[in-house]
Design a protein around this motif. Structure first.
Motif, mmCIF file in Angstrom:
data_model
loop_
_atom_site.group_PDB
_atom_site.id
_atom_site.type_symbol
_atom_site.label_atom_id
_atom_site.label_comp_id
_atom_site.label_asym_id
_atom_site.label_seq_id
_atom_site.Cartn_x
_atom_site.Cartn_y
_atom_site.Cartn_z
ATOM 1 N N PRO A 68 0.783 -1.233 0.000
ATOM 2 C CA PRO A 68 0.000 0.000 0.000
ATOM 3 C C PRO A 68 0.818 1.289 0.000
ATOM 4 O O PRO A 68 0.252 2.374 -0.080
ATOM 5 N N GLU A 69 2.130 1.191 0.076
ATOM 6 C CA GLU A 69 2.961 2.388 0.157
ATOM 7 C C GLU A 69 2.867 3.213 -1.127
ATOM 8 O O GLU A 69 2.660 2.679 -2.210
ATOM 9 N N ASP A 70 3.082 4.513 -0.984
ATOM 10 C CA ASP A 70 3.105 5.391 -2.148
ATOM 11 C C ASP A 70 4.293 5.042 -3.040
ATOM 12 O O ASP A 70 5.338 4.602 -2.551
ATOM 13 N N ALA A 71 4.140 5.271 -4.329
ATOM 14 C CA ALA A 71 5.232 5.016 -5.266
ATOM 15 C C ALA A 71 6.378 6.000 -5.033
ATOM 16 O O ALA A 71 7.546 5.630 -5.114
ATOM 17 N N PHE A 72 6.054 7.240 -4.712
ATOM 18 C CA PHE A 72 7.066 8.256 -4.413
ATOM 19 C C PHE A 72 7.158 8.404 -2.904
ATOM 20 O O PHE A 72 6.152 8.598 -2.232
ATOM 21 N N ARG A 73 8.359 8.308 -2.406
ATOM 22 C CA ARG A 73 8.571 8.458 -0.962
ATOM 23 C C ARG A 73 9.500 9.644 -0.726
ATOM 24 O O ARG A 73 10.702 9.574 -1.027
ATOM 25 N N CYS A 87 7.480 20.843 0.739
ATOM 26 C CA CYS A 87 8.224 20.679 -0.515
ATOM 27 C C CYS A 87 7.284 20.633 -1.722
ATOM 28 O O CYS A 87 6.344 19.833 -1.762
ATOM 29 N N LEU A 88 7.549 21.487 -2.698
ATOM 30 C CA LEU A 88 6.709 21.537 -3.894
ATOM 31 C C LEU A 88 6.864 20.288 -4.752
ATOM 32 O O LEU A 88 5.918 19.860 -5.409
ATOM 33 N N VAL A 89 8.048 19.674 -4.740
ATOM 34 C CA VAL A 89 8.236 18.409 -5.456
ATOM 35 C C VAL A 89 7.362 17.337 -4.804
ATOM 36 O O VAL A 89 6.646 16.596 -5.480
ATOM 37 N N SER A 90 7.405 17.252 -3.493
ATOM 38 C CA SER A 90 6.597 16.262 -2.774
ATOM 39 C C SER A 90 5.104 16.484 -3.022
ATOM 40 O O SER A 90 4.352 15.528 -3.227
ATOM 41 N N GLN A 91 4.679 17.731 -3.030
ATOM 42 C CA GLN A 91 3.264 18.027 -3.286
ATOM 43 C C GLN A 91 2.854 17.626 -4.699
ATOM 44 O O GLN A 91 1.778 17.044 -4.898
ATOM 45 N N ALA A 92 3.700 17.929 -5.680
ATOM 46 C CA ALA A 92 3.396 17.555 -7.070
ATOM 47 C C ALA A 92 3.320 16.036 -7.209
ATOM 48 O O ALA A 92 2.412 15.496 -7.854
ATOM 49 N N MET A 93 4.246 15.345 -6.592
ATOM 50 C CA MET A 93 4.251 13.888 -6.674
ATOM 51 C C MET A 93 3.042 13.301 -5.945
ATOM 52 O O MET A 93 2.472 12.294 -6.385
ATOM 53 N N GLY A 94 2.633 13.913 -4.863
ATOM 54 C CA GLY A 94 1.441 13.466 -4.146
ATOM 55 C C GLY A 94 0.187 13.595 -4.993
ATOM 56 O O GLY A 94 -0.669 12.704 -5.002
ATOM 57 N N ARG A 95 0.072 14.707 -5.725
ATOM 58 C CA ARG A 95 -1.087 14.890 -6.619
ATOM 59 C C ARG A 95 -1.072 13.847 -7.732
ATOM 60 O O ARG A 95 -2.099 13.272 -8.081
#
Length: 156
Positions: free
Chosen positions: A84-89, A110-118
């Motif tokens: 179930p883990e996210d692909a981006f960590r 972090c804007l990179v983390s936010q973009a990857m979360g979306r």
């Protein structure tokens, strides 16, 4: 994603064309695409633990779908194989960069983390919105001979 996801998806689609009361061995499913049976068996066992397949032992044993293809999403299969883990960590590398602050939660900042979360959320929604039945229907429309060929190869 590892190749086990692809193998699991194809195996589930192929099992839709086998009579519901017949089980197919891991060896037979693996032979269909010339895959290593032991490794495919691990993927099939993960699907069984997740309630996607049932596993029966014995001479007439093997695997079959545990529920209707309409109730098995692509996300169900990905989660069963990958977890179930996210692909981006996010590892918060900004904390170690110039001006990093140990008190800041960079996963939230972090804007990179936010973009990857979306992107992760969109990806998960797309996979959750498609079922094995959808793939089955698409295959049958594009390759009408596939169900019968598959059934024969897996059961004869």
């Amino acid at each position: 994603m590892n190749e086990g996801v692809e193998w699991a998806l194809h195996s589930c689609v192929n099992l839709t064309w086998v009579d519901g009361d017949r089980a197919v061995t891991a060896a037979r499913l693996a032979a269909f695409y010339e895959l290593p049976a032991a490794y495919l068996n691990k993927q099939l066992q993960a699907l069984a633990r997740a309630g996607i397949l049932t596993s029966t032992s014995g001479p007439k044993g093997g695997f079959r779908l545990a529920r209707s293809p309409e109730r098995i999403t692509l996300m169900d299969i990905v989660t069963a194989i990958e977890g179930p883990e996210d692909a981006f960590r996010c590892t918060e590398i900004l904390r170690k960069g110039p001006g990093g602050d140990p008190a800041v939660d960079y996963r939230a900042q972090c804007l990179v983390s936010q973009a990857m979360g979306r992107a992760e959320l969109a990806w998960r929604r797309e996979l959750a919105g498609q079922t094995i039945a959808d793939i089955k229907a698409s295959v049958e429309a594009a390759y009408p001979e596939a169900p019968e060929r598959t059934r024969k190869r897996l059961t004869e």
